[in-house]
Motif scaffolding. Structure first.
Motif, mmCIF file in Angstrom:
data_model
loop_
_atom_site.group_PDB
_atom_site.id
_atom_site.type_symbol
_atom_site.label_atom_id
_atom_site.label_comp_id
_atom_site.label_asym_id
_atom_site.label_seq_id
_atom_site.Cartn_x
_atom_site.Cartn_y
_atom_site.Cartn_z
ATOM 1 N N GLN A 8 0.845 -1.197 0.000
ATOM 2 C CA GLN A 8 0.000 0.000 0.000
ATOM 3 C C GLN A 8 0.880 1.245 0.000
ATOM 4 O OE1 GLN A 8 -3.594 -0.008 2.631
ATOM 5 N NE2 GLN A 8 -2.601 -1.786 3.525
ATOM 6 N N TRP A 9 0.404 2.260 -0.686
ATOM 7 C CA TRP A 9 1.069 3.561 -0.668
ATOM 8 C C TRP A 9 0.106 4.566 -0.056
ATOM 9 C CZ3 TRP A 9 6.130 3.765 -1.854
ATOM 10 C CH2 TRP A 9 6.660 2.700 -2.581
ATOM 11 N N LEU A 10 0.503 5.182 1.045
ATOM 12 C CA LEU A 10 -0.356 6.115 1.772
ATOM 13 C C LEU A 10 0.277 7.502 1.768
ATOM 14 C CD1 LEU A 10 -1.163 3.860 4.877
ATOM 15 C CD2 LEU A 10 -2.543 4.159 2.817
ATOM 16 N N ASP A 11 -0.506 8.507 1.418
ATOM 17 C CA ASP A 11 -0.024 9.886 1.395
ATOM 18 C C ASP A 11 -0.555 10.643 2.618
ATOM 19 O OD1 ASP A 11 1.370 9.751 -1.095
ATOM 20 O OD2 ASP A 11 -0.593 9.702 -2.092
ATOM 21 N N VAL A 12 0.309 11.416 3.242
ATOM 22 C CA VAL A 12 -0.061 12.176 4.431
ATOM 23 C C VAL A 12 -0.643 13.520 4.003
ATOM 24 C CG1 VAL A 12 0.787 13.223 6.566
ATOM 25 C CG2 VAL A 12 1.760 11.055 5.763
ATOM 26 N N ASP A 13 -1.882 13.768 4.423
ATOM 27 C CA ASP A 13 -2.513 15.041 4.076
ATOM 28 C C ASP A 13 -2.415 16.013 5.256
ATOM 29 O OD1 ASP A 13 -4.376 14.144 5.920
ATOM 30 O OD2 ASP A 13 -5.861 13.575 4.416
ATOM 31 N N GLU A 14 -3.030 17.169 5.089
ATOM 32 C CA GLU A 14 -2.942 18.222 6.106
ATOM 33 C C GLU A 14 -3.544 17.777 7.431
ATOM 34 O OE1 GLU A 14 -4.220 22.935 6.653
ATOM 35 O OE2 GLU A 14 -4.517 21.906 4.748
ATOM 36 N N GLN A 15 -4.589 16.971 7.374
ATOM 37 C CA GLN A 15 -5.261 16.531 8.589
ATOM 38 C C GLN A 15 -4.344 15.697 9.481
ATOM 39 O OE1 GLN A 15 -8.709 14.118 7.895
ATOM 40 N NE2 GLN A 15 -9.196 13.878 10.055
#
Length: 313
Positions: A8-15
């Motif tokens: 899995q590839w997970l991107d970190v958002d502002e939240q």
């Protein structure tokens, strides 16, 4: 039955900017045991921007995580029993827009893992509608008292920063064995975590450990025991318990660090648990900026112990 997942590839958002890696993965990998999360991080199977990281790494907006293939249980979480629902409701002391304060009972873990299928935070996420709930700090399973839970990412970041800067003040009540000397007001021995052959985690005083400081003050004396207030300046695992034991006055009811000397006053008082209670917590409200002073009353079982000891003094 289990569900298999590929890479899995997970991107970190502002939240999620500023969130610890372990907490980020626990929230995104529903059903993954905490032990599994820490194992794949420790083995370097989780990568952030292509590099190995530690569990406490704080993520930044734009970070990209690689998560290895996992086999997770179909059942996401243990259902919250009616009894646990009642415990959570009775334990809630204060509810504010940015945080919740609980008087956590002894015996309830703050989170699952290490043989615990469900803790306070996992149960809260099931029974409440809040979109965000995270522990600001932790207390031992057998310790009772003040526990702060953030209701937003902004509140968590603000409160966690205050905790790291030692701006959050915690005060505990501990009933310890023997006559605590009035002049012993501070213990500053370094503490080191280690594992027994069984895998159980313990803490010991060691020159190789991390700096730790606990301040103590005598509250009341009994025959063979002393009620003290303990203020941990640092936040090491089992800090108060190990510092008290190292000073020769272990906390009564402590199965890990106690001694036989504490059995007599514990039995005389009818003590059946660890006598360590987080009675007060002071912090800055992240919404108003005002200083907040919160207190959690002792459980009736502990007040009864003190009453019995007073009657035999």
């Amino acid at each position: 039955m289990a569900e298999g997942r590929g890479v899995q590839w997970l991107d970190v958002d502002e939240q999620h900017d500023g969130q610890r890696l372990d907490n980020f993965l626990l929230a995104h990998l529903k059903g993954a045991p905490r032990t599994l999360i820490y194992r794949i991080i420790r083995r370097g199977e989780v990568r952030v921007n292509g590099g190995r990281v530690r569990a406490h790494r704080r993520l930044e907006k734009g970070d990209r995580l690689r998560v290895p293939p996992l086999r997770l249980p179909e059942k996401m979480a243990q259902e919250v029993s009616d009894n646990l629902r009642a415990v959570l409701a009775d334990s809630l002391l204060v509810e504010r827009p940015q945080w919740l304060l609980f008087n956590k009972p002894s015996g309830l873990a703050v989170h699952g893992g290490s043989g615990v299928t469900i803790g306070l935070i996992e149960a809260l996420r099931q029974v409440r509608d809040d979109p965000f709930l995270e522990l600001v700090h932790r207390i031992d399973r057998d310790t009772s008292g003040c526990l702060l839970v953030a209701r937003s990412r902004e509140a968590l970041n603000t409160l966690s920063d205050e905790l790291r800067r030692h701006g959050m003040q915690k005060r505990y009540l501990a009933l310890v064995e023997g006559y605590w000397p009035a002049q012993l007001v501070c213990v500053e021995t370094p503490l080191e975590r280690f594992e027994l052959a069984s895998g159980e985690r313990r803490v010991r005083v060691s020159a190789a450990g991390k700096p730790a400081e606990t301040r103590f003050a005598v509250v009341e004396r009994f025959d063979g025991a002393t009620l003290v207030e303990a203020e941990p300046i640092t936040g090491r695992t089992h800090q108060i318990r190990v510092h008290a034991a190292d000073a020769g006055h272990a906390v009564l009811g402590d199965s890990k660090y106690g001694s036989s000397a504490g059995q007599r006053p514990a039995q005389r008082g009818g003590l059946e648990r660890l006598f360590l209670h987080a009675r007060a917590l002071s912090f800055t409200d992240p919404a108003s900026g005002e200083r907040v002073e919160m207190q959690a009353p002792l459980a009736p079982s502990l007040t009864a112990v003190l009453a019995r000891l007073r009657s035999t003094n």
